[in-house]
Write a protein that holds these residues in place. Structure first.
Motif, mmCIF file in Angstrom:
data_model
loop_
_atom_site.group_PDB
_atom_site.id
_atom_site.type_symbol
_atom_site.label_atom_id
_atom_site.label_comp_id
_atom_site.label_asym_id
_atom_site.label_seq_id
_atom_site.Cartn_x
_atom_site.Cartn_y
_atom_site.Cartn_z
ATOM 1 N N UNK A 18 54.380 33.104 24.618
ATOM 2 C CA UNK A 18 55.018 33.238 25.931
ATOM 3 C C UNK A 18 54.731 34.616 26.528
ATOM 4 N N UNK A 19 54.809 35.671 25.712
ATOM 5 C CA UNK A 19 54.495 37.014 26.203
ATOM 6 C C UNK A 19 53.027 37.119 26.602
ATOM 7 N N UNK A 20 52.154 36.500 25.830
ATOM 8 C CA UNK A 20 50.725 36.545 26.148
ATOM 9 C C UNK A 20 50.446 35.827 27.467
ATOM 10 N N UNK A 21 51.038 34.671 27.657
ATOM 11 C CA UNK A 21 50.849 33.923 28.911
ATOM 12 C C UNK A 21 51.353 34.745 30.098
ATOM 13 N N UNK A 63 52.144 43.421 17.428
ATOM 14 C CA UNK A 63 50.919 43.203 16.667
ATOM 15 C C UNK A 63 49.857 42.458 17.456
ATOM 16 N N UNK A 64 50.277 41.587 18.352
ATOM 17 C CA UNK A 64 49.325 40.862 19.205
ATOM 18 C C UNK A 64 48.863 41.731 20.378
ATOM 19 N N UNK A 65 49.752 42.572 20.891
ATOM 20 C CA UNK A 65 49.443 43.337 22.090
ATOM 21 C C UNK A 65 48.651 44.608 21.835
ATOM 22 N N UNK A 66 48.988 45.335 20.797
ATOM 23 C CA UNK A 66 48.339 46.630 20.555
ATOM 24 C C UNK A 66 46.813 46.513 20.464
ATOM 25 N N UNK A 71 46.663 49.874 26.407
ATOM 26 C CA UNK A 71 46.855 50.635 27.650
ATOM 27 C C UNK A 71 46.968 49.783 28.904
ATOM 28 N N UNK A 72 47.413 48.548 28.769
ATOM 29 C CA UNK A 72 47.649 47.742 29.971
ATOM 30 C C UNK A 72 49.121 47.781 30.385
ATOM 31 N N UNK A 73 49.994 48.290 29.531
ATOM 32 C CA UNK A 73 51.421 48.358 29.850
ATOM 33 C C UNK A 73 51.727 49.668 30.574
ATOM 34 N N UNK A 74 52.178 49.535 31.798
ATOM 35 C CA UNK A 74 52.614 50.702 32.559
ATOM 36 C C UNK A 74 54.028 51.077 32.127
#
Length: 139
Positions: A18-21, A63-66, A71-74
């Motif tokens: 859900x977070x990835x989508x 673990x999925x995002x890093x 660096x896409x999270x503002x």
């Protein structure tokens, strides 16, 4: 992100997906696709504190995002979170690198949320609160 709805998912994998989508949708709308940034609001309204602060889920999401979205999270704003829970959450996020951790705003202050996200607090109040405001501005 409506966290109360995420808690209804059957698995940690479902939460991560859900977070990835959500992130992929935001990144697709970026004005500059070479340097996309996301600003995420985590709506914790109607989330029972008794369900606990799920570090295991957060570790899987992180673990999925890093590695996949560096660096896409503002910024990530989590609201409403009591001061006690916010301080506990901050301590429990020690697995998150310092640069990313600085991007987290964990608060119970609606004015701070509006300031951080560029929202008009008067409009949020006129809508009847954050959840209704979010529904009004869904795309």
């Amino acid at each position: 992100v409506n966290f109360a709805k995420l808690q209804e998912l059957d698995s940690h994998e479902g939460v991560v997906k859900a977070f990835i989508i959500c992130t992929e949708t935001l990144l697709a709308r970026a004005s500059d696709p070479r340097f996309p940034l996301t600003c995420q609001f985590i709506d914790l309204s109607n989330v029972r504190i008794a369900s606990g602060f799920r570090v295991d889920i957060l570790k899987q999401v992180y673990g999925a995002f890093e590695p996949n979205y560096p660096e896409t999270l503002s910024k990530m704003v989590m609201y409403p979170v009591s001061k006690m829970v916010a301080s506990t959450a901050s301590m429990m996020l020690n697995f998150v690198n310092e640069n990313t951790r600085k991007k987290f705003i964990i608060t119970d202050n609606l004015e701070k949320v509006c300031q951080e996200l560029g929202w008009d607090k008067k409009e949020v109040d006129e809508c009847g609160g954050i959840t209704q405001f979010m529904h009004r501005h869904e795309k």
